[in-house]
Design a protein around this motif. Structure first.
Motif, PDB file in Angstrom:
ATOM      1  N   ASP A 264       0.826  -1.213   0.000  1.00  0.00           N
ATOM      2  CA  ASP A 264       0.000   0.000   0.000  1.00  0.00           C
ATOM      3  C   ASP A 264       0.858   1.260   0.000  1.00  0.00           C
ATOM      4  O   ASP A 264       0.351   2.366  -0.215  1.00  0.00           O
TER       5      ASP A 264
ATOM      6  N   ALA B  71       0.372  -1.894  -4.858  1.00  0.00           N
ATOM      7  CA  ALA B  71      -1.043  -2.083  -5.147  1.00  0.00           C
ATOM      8  C   ALA B  71      -1.573  -0.805  -5.818  1.00  0.00           C
ATOM      9  O   ALA B  71      -0.939   0.252  -5.728  1.00  0.00           O
ATOM     10  N   PRO B  72      -2.708  -0.873  -6.496  1.00  0.00           N
ATOM     11  CA  PRO B  72      -3.277   0.332  -7.093  1.00  0.00           C
ATOM     12  C   PRO B  72      -3.424   1.444  -6.046  1.00  0.00           C
ATOM     13  O   PRO B  72      -3.785   1.184  -4.899  1.00  0.00           O
ATOM     14  N   GLY B  73      -3.121   2.668  -6.467  1.00  0.00           N
ATOM     15  CA  GLY B  73      -3.287   3.821  -5.585  1.00  0.00           C
ATOM     16  C   GLY B  73      -2.156   4.047  -4.610  1.00  0.00           C
ATOM     17  O   GLY B  73      -2.208   4.988  -3.816  1.00  0.00           O
TER      18      GLY B  73
ATOM     19  N   PHE C 213       0.361   3.178 -14.169  1.00  0.00           N
ATOM     20  CA  PHE C 213      -1.099   3.169 -14.328  1.00  0.00           C
ATOM     21  C   PHE C 213      -1.742   2.525 -13.096  1.00  0.00           C
ATOM     22  O   PHE C 213      -1.092   1.819 -12.357  1.00  0.00           O
ATOM     23  N   ARG C 214      -3.012   2.776 -12.893  1.00  0.00           N
ATOM     24  CA  ARG C 214      -3.762   2.414 -11.687  1.00  0.00           C
ATOM     25  C   ARG C 214      -3.308   3.297 -10.516  1.00  0.00           C
ATOM     26  O   ARG C 214      -3.265   2.893  -9.368  1.00  0.00           O
ATOM     27  N   GLU C 215      -2.986   4.504 -10.876  1.00  0.00           N
ATOM     28  CA  GLU C 215      -2.715   5.575  -9.908  1.00  0.00           C
ATOM     29  C   GLU C 215      -1.624   5.253  -8.902  1.00  0.00           C
ATOM     30  O   GLU C 215      -1.686   5.625  -7.739  1.00  0.00           O
ATOM     31  N   ARG C 216      -0.622   4.523  -9.405  1.00  0.00           N
ATOM     32  CA  ARG C 216       0.590   4.396  -8.596  1.00  0.00           C
ATOM     33  C   ARG C 216       1.411   5.681  -8.772  1.00  0.00           C
ATOM     34  O   ARG C 216       1.407   6.267  -9.862  1.00  0.00           O
TER      35      ARG C 216
END
Ligand SMILES: [Zn+2]
Ligand SMILES: [Zn+2]
Length: 334
Positions: free
Chosen positions: A227, A247-249, A272-275
């Motif tokens: 996270d 993980a995403p975000g 992508f996936r707001e990393r």
């Protein structure tokens, strides 16, 4: 006084520092002088000695995790008295007038001065500090164990906050030296699960002793998605490795002042996936006050490897080779 100077920045094995005798500094107005007891050894000192950071003061004395006792006051200095214990950190001065200072982000000041880079530091028997930038230190920590809090601790704390680790989240830590071993204890005290990824076997063992859920090699993937992550090792190759583990975000915070080049990133694989990826630049005095209070409250255990002042070059070589357990400290006044 005895002091180490960076004479000719270059590889640490080529002895870029020399031990000299020079007069102790007199504190200018608004500054105090400390008789140095202990000075922590930070990777930034290695970057200064090796020239990874461009020289900003000829023959600078490195060292910015300084614990000492005030023994002279400059005109107008009134915050501390003779005999008080003080900590002298990396952030030595900010302008107080630029946009960043005015909005509370003094770590980004346009005209900062840093101890052991712009100003002489603590690889010496005396050091001076602009009084508002010194810290009173919690009594709980003796000099050896207080010193690493002053940069390793404070910067690690800021890196942890910049990583935006959610409560109870899974934190990945890449590299496990002085700073990481302190930041991890804050994360654990706040309920995180911590996975440490580092080359050193000794470092992995210390991570597990401190409560990490796992400790593996930097080439390994952590056992679960992260996270948040913090990169402490000054190794750009680890940026894509850590981003893939997120993980995403999640956010990767890069804690170091210097990093080797980052290989090309792929949008789909790494971001992508707001990393997100962010750097960590110095710290505010508020970060410092918050961290020192927190360190005392949760009883952070500071692991140190002591060296004599005369062995400062040996301490930096050990740091470069990854042979220091926890944080190295110089006992200046044993
Ligand atoms: Zn400023
Ligand atoms: Zn430092």
């Amino acid at each position: 006084m005895r002091a180490w100077e960076v004479r000719a920045p270059g590889p640490i094995d080529g002895s870029p520092m020399v031990l000299v005798d020079r007069p102790p500094p007199e504190p200018p107005p608004g500054q105090v002088r400390a008789r140095v007891s202990v000075c922590g050894v930070c990777r930034t000192d290695l970057h200064v000695a090796e020239g990874d950071l461009p020289p900003r003061r000829p023959n600078v004395v490195p060292g910015h995790e300084i614990v000492g006792v005030v023994d002279a006051l400059g005109d107008g200095a009134s915050r501390f008295g003779i005999g008080d214990r003080v900590g002298i950190p990396w952030l030595g001065h900010t302008c107080g007038r630029c946009a960043w200072c005015r909005r509370g982000d003094e770590n980004l000041c346009a005209a900062p001065r840093f101890t052991g880079w712009d100003e002489d530091g603590g690889y010496a028997e005396h050091a001076v500090v602009d009084e508002p930038y010194a810290y009173a230190l919690p009594r709980r920590f003796d000099d050896d164990h207080a010193a690493p809090l002053l940069c390793a601790g404070i910067i690690g704390y800021r890196a942890l906050r910049r990583s935006r680790l959610p409560p109870g989240g899974r934190l990945g830590v890449y590299g496990f030296g002085g700073s990481a071993h302190l930041a991890v204890q804050v994360a654990l005290a706040e309920g995180a699960r911590v996975h440490v990824l580092t080359r050193g076997l000794q470092a992995r063992q210390l991570a597990l002793e401190l409560g990490a859920a796992s400790a593996g090699d930097t080439a390994d993937a952590p056992p679960e998605p992260l996270d948040a992550a913090i990169l402490f090792a000054p190794v750009g190759d680890l940026v894509p490795v850590a981003l893939r583990a997120l993980a995403p975000g999640a956010t990767l915070a890069i804690a170091g002042i210097h990093l080797t080049d980052i290989p090309p990133l792929t949008y789909a694989d790494h971001l992508f996936r707001e990393r997100a990826v962010c750097s960590v630049t110095a710290n505010t005095r508020r970060d410092g006050e918050e961290f020192l209070a927190l360190a005392a409250r949760i009883g952070i255990e500071v692991t140190t490897t002591p060296f004599a002042l005369d062995d400062a070059d040996r301490a930096l070589r050990a740091l470069a080779r990854g042979e220091v357990r926890g944080a190295a400290v110089l006992r200046v006044d044993p």
